[in-house]
Design an enzyme around this catalytic site. Sequence first.
Site, short mmCIF file in Angstrom:
data_model
loop_
_atom_site.label_atom_id
_atom_site.label_comp_id
_atom_site.label_asym_id
_atom_site.label_seq_id
_atom_site.Cartn_x
_atom_site.Cartn_y
_atom_site.Cartn_z
CE LYS A 189 -4.05 -2.07 0.13
NZ LYS A 189 -3.79 -3.49 -0.17
C1 LIG Z 1 -9.79 -2.39 -1.62
C2 LIG Z 1 -9.26 -3.22 -0.49
N1 LIG Z 1 -10.05 -3.46 0.55
C3 LIG Z 1 -9.62 -4.18 1.62
C4 LIG Z 1 -8.34 -4.68 1.67
C5 LIG Z 1 -7.93 -5.50 2.84
O1 LIG Z 1 -6.81 -5.02 3.49
P1 LIG Z 1 -5.79 -6.00 4.25
O2 LIG Z 1 -5.02 -6.73 3.21
O3 LIG Z 1 -4.94 -5.07 5.05
O4 LIG Z 1 -6.60 -6.90 5.11
C6 LIG Z 1 -7.47 -4.42 0.60
C7 LIG Z 1 -6.07 -4.84 0.63
O5 LIG Z 1 -5.53 -5.74 0.25
C8 LIG Z 1 -7.95 -3.69 -0.51
O6 LIG Z 1 -7.16 -3.44 -1.56
#
Ligand SMILES: Cc1ncc(COP(=O)(O)O)c(C=O)c1O
Length: 364
Positions: A180
């Site tokens: 990210k």
């Molecule tokens: C649009 C979106 N929502 C939710 C997530 C979930 O985040 P995490 O991977 O930190 O659980 C991600 C990330 O991968 C994402 O790109």
Amino acid sequence: MIPVAKPLIGEEEIAELEKVLKSGFIAQGPKVAEFEEAFANYVGVEHAVATSSGTTALHTALLALGVGKGDEVITTPFSFAATGNCALYVGARPVFVDIDPQTFNIDPEGIEDAITEKTKAILPVHLYGQPAQMDRIMEISQEHDIPVVEDAAQAHGAKFQDQMVGSIGDMACFSFYPTKNMTTSEGGIITTNNSELAEKARIIRAHGEEERYQHSVLGYNFRMTDIAAAIGLAQLKKLDEFNRKRIENAEYITEHLKGISSIEPPYVSPNVKHVFHQYTVRVRDGKRNDLMNFLNQEGIGTGIHYPIPIYKQELYQNLGYTDHCSETEKAAAEVLSLPVHPSLTVEDLGKIVITLEQASDKLF
Ligand SMILES: Cc1ncc(COP(=O)(O)O)c(C=O)c1O
């Protein structure tokens, strides 16, 4: 190989980590509180509640809003699966609305058609770092009295009409996964101006405890550690510079794509600050995979975000989803993300555009 994503960890993160490791506090403690305050200030909201991931932030946000069994959550099928899954976690049904083909974000007009008596939340995603059309989405939210949770997992520092994402909806969720725009290793955070929702989220994040060993609701262990928060504090100070570099890299590639009609650069809405979590082109003529293979052979990493609409995932097919969102399906077959991250060198950028020109001569 030029990777499609790369976390940038420097001496500042290492120094913060060393302090935490030596402090004796390595689970959720003072660094998490410091990080929450710094992130809330950055976004311009009253409250931030740090979590173990972006996924647990979304899960917690829906629980805090009281979304549950039999309810519906309107969202986009063109996202990472967690966007839909968080509704399933709480027993609700994600209802998918097709995207705007220019921005790849949820089409607000489709939201209105999808509202029913069961709709308990609207969950737009600021895909690739470009804010969804939040003015129209907030209008619909207010007309129908349905809260909005922004999925800002990919959009730290992005703005819609000069307003920071994360400060527009009733709640917002960010991810700090290493790919990210800023990272804490794994991690996430909820932002909100609503004190009641923030308090509920804090309780749900930590086993439903209002006081030690007194559990008022069913909660979880979704806490962030001080180790993660220490990395986050150092990264947050660099976020604007990281984003500046991402935008500059994106502009450079877009400029060089001007002569290549079969590879469409990303569209940037006039009223937003797009922070280019991904630089995602559309490849016409059914040549997406050919372009991907060519670039990979030449040492340029790529990604497909996302190859399968959420409702077409096996999980959703087994739940009986038969949706067909034509713009989403077209995008899933045509999109290709190129490297845009802040650690690209001038040489890397030169190699990317030259290879795209070569690919265009060869493939189209
Ligand atoms: C649009 C979106 N929502 C939710 C997530 C979930 O985040 P995490 O991977 O930190 O659980 C991600 C990330 O991968 C994402 O790109």
